[in-house]
Design an enzyme around this catalytic site. Structure first.
Site, PDB file in Angstrom:
ATOM      1  N   THR A 102      -1.173  -3.602 -12.184  1.00 24.07           N
ATOM      2  CA  THR A 102      -0.281  -2.960 -11.225  1.00 24.07           C
ATOM      3  C   THR A 102       1.049  -2.704 -11.920  1.00 24.07           C
ATOM      4  OG1 THR A 102      -1.347  -4.078  -9.367  1.00 24.07           O
ATOM      5  CG2 THR A 102       0.831  -3.136  -8.967  1.00 24.07           C
ATOM      6  N   LYS A 177      -1.972   1.288  -4.163  1.00 27.46           N
ATOM      7  CA  LYS A 177      -1.984  -0.174  -4.327  1.00 27.46           C
ATOM      8  C   LYS A 177      -0.690  -0.777  -3.792  1.00 27.46           C
ATOM      9  CE  LYS A 177      -3.008  -4.341  -5.866  1.00 27.46           C
ATOM     10  NZ  LYS A 177      -3.273  -4.662  -7.268  1.00 27.46           N
ATOM     11  N   LYS A 253       2.148  -7.372  25.036  1.00 32.52           N
ATOM     12  CA  LYS A 253       2.038  -8.512  25.951  1.00 32.52           C
ATOM     13  C   LYS A 253       2.036  -9.827  25.170  1.00 32.52           C
ATOM     14  CE  LYS A 253      -2.028  -9.518  27.610  1.00 32.52           C
ATOM     15  NZ  LYS A 253      -2.266 -10.868  27.013  1.00 32.52           N
TER      16      LYS A 253
END
Length: 296
Positions: A102, A177, A253
């Site tokens: 990466t 990525k 909720k």
């Protein structure tokens, strides 16, 4: 299998926690495997399994047509590709260099241009699924590169990945990525916030973890709502409108109830407050004033 690709050697540079298991699944590649790592103990099992072991990145490129790289960071990737002993010293036209590390998308684009000047294809191809996914051949890989390069890598990548996505041009794999990991680590931060609430309520947070892993395995977790091809507002007559409205109503909720519990226990839940404020808008259906305004 494309016999033209299958009968060409593939290369793998970097045999660490990710690269080792990925490369192991290429040992029986019909065209042969050539590996390279600075550590002899990393290459020895491959040598014993019949793979060729190269002394440098340029030696890998002397024979391999598709070369995968799994090293630490941008600087190491640059060195492996364009350094004095790098792939570009020997790579012939049509070679495909695939970076699974990466890195910055800007680095990917720059390296893609540098490779193109020598007639070499470049793909940024980061993976998701970790070492366990690599060992099982169950990684997802996001490929940024030309259609020609994608076709060249699809089959070898399929040895260690069971989802191969063509994300777009060079840089697109990395951008996908980064978006995926943004979700990953924001989710980790949210998990820590949930644990603080549960701990303050006197609950067993390891039991909570079991529940989360069990239910996410069934529902798909956050990925289960990532089904549309746009983030724009949804029209009331759209197929997705009642589905996302239902998700919003349940979410607002439950977030309101969790925030109320946090208030009583004196636990600040900043991510929950942001989620309550932005859930409906993010889903494309706006905020339900009846549930979404209590803790904004």
């Amino acid at each position: 299998m494309n016999s033209g690709i299958a009968h060409e050697p593939v290369g793998f540079i970097g045999l660490g926690n990710m690269g080792g298991p990925m490369a192991k699944r290429l040992v029986d590649w019909p065209g042969g495997l050539v590996v390279c790592d600075m550590r002899q103990e990393a290459t020895q099992p491959f040598r014993e399994a019949g793979a060729a072991v190269a002394d440098s990145s340029k030696d890998v490129a002397a024979t391999a047509r598709v070369i995968s790289i799994t090293v630490l960071d941008d600087a190491q990737v640059r060195d492996v590709i364009a350094g004095p002993d790098g792939i570009l010293q020997t790579a012939g036209p049509g070679t495909v260099i695939a970076v699974h590390s990466t890195i910055s998308d800007e680095t990917a684009v720059e390296l893609g241009a540098e490779c193109a000047r020598q007639g070499v294809e470049f793909v940024d191809a980061p993976v998701s699924g970790g070492a366990p996914g690599a060992a099982k051949g169950a990684l997802a890989v996001m490929v940024g590169g030309s259609a020609t390069a994608y076709e060249a890598v699809r089959e070898p990548f399929g040895c260690w990945a069971n989802l191969v996505i063509h994300a777009g041009d060079v840089g697109s794999g990395t951008r996908m990525k980064l978006a995926r990991n943004l979700l990953h680590f924001v989710s980790f931060t949210a998990a820590a916030e949930a644990q603080r609430l549960a701990e303050a309520a006197g609950l067993d947070i390891t039991a909570l973890g079991k529940v989360v892993r069990h239910s996410d395995a069934v529902t798909g977790g956050a990925g289960s709502i990532m089904l549309r091809n746009t983030t724009s507002e949804i029209a009331p007559d759209d197929f997705w409108y009642p589905i996302m409205t239902h998700v919003r109503n349940l979410g607002e909720k439950d977030l309101s109830l969790a925030l109320g519990l946090g208030d009583r226990l004196g636990i600040d839940l900043p991510l929950a407050r942001i989620a309550l404020d932005r859930l409906g808008t993010g889903l494309g259906v706006g905020t339900n004033a009846a549930t979404g305004q209590e803790h904004t």
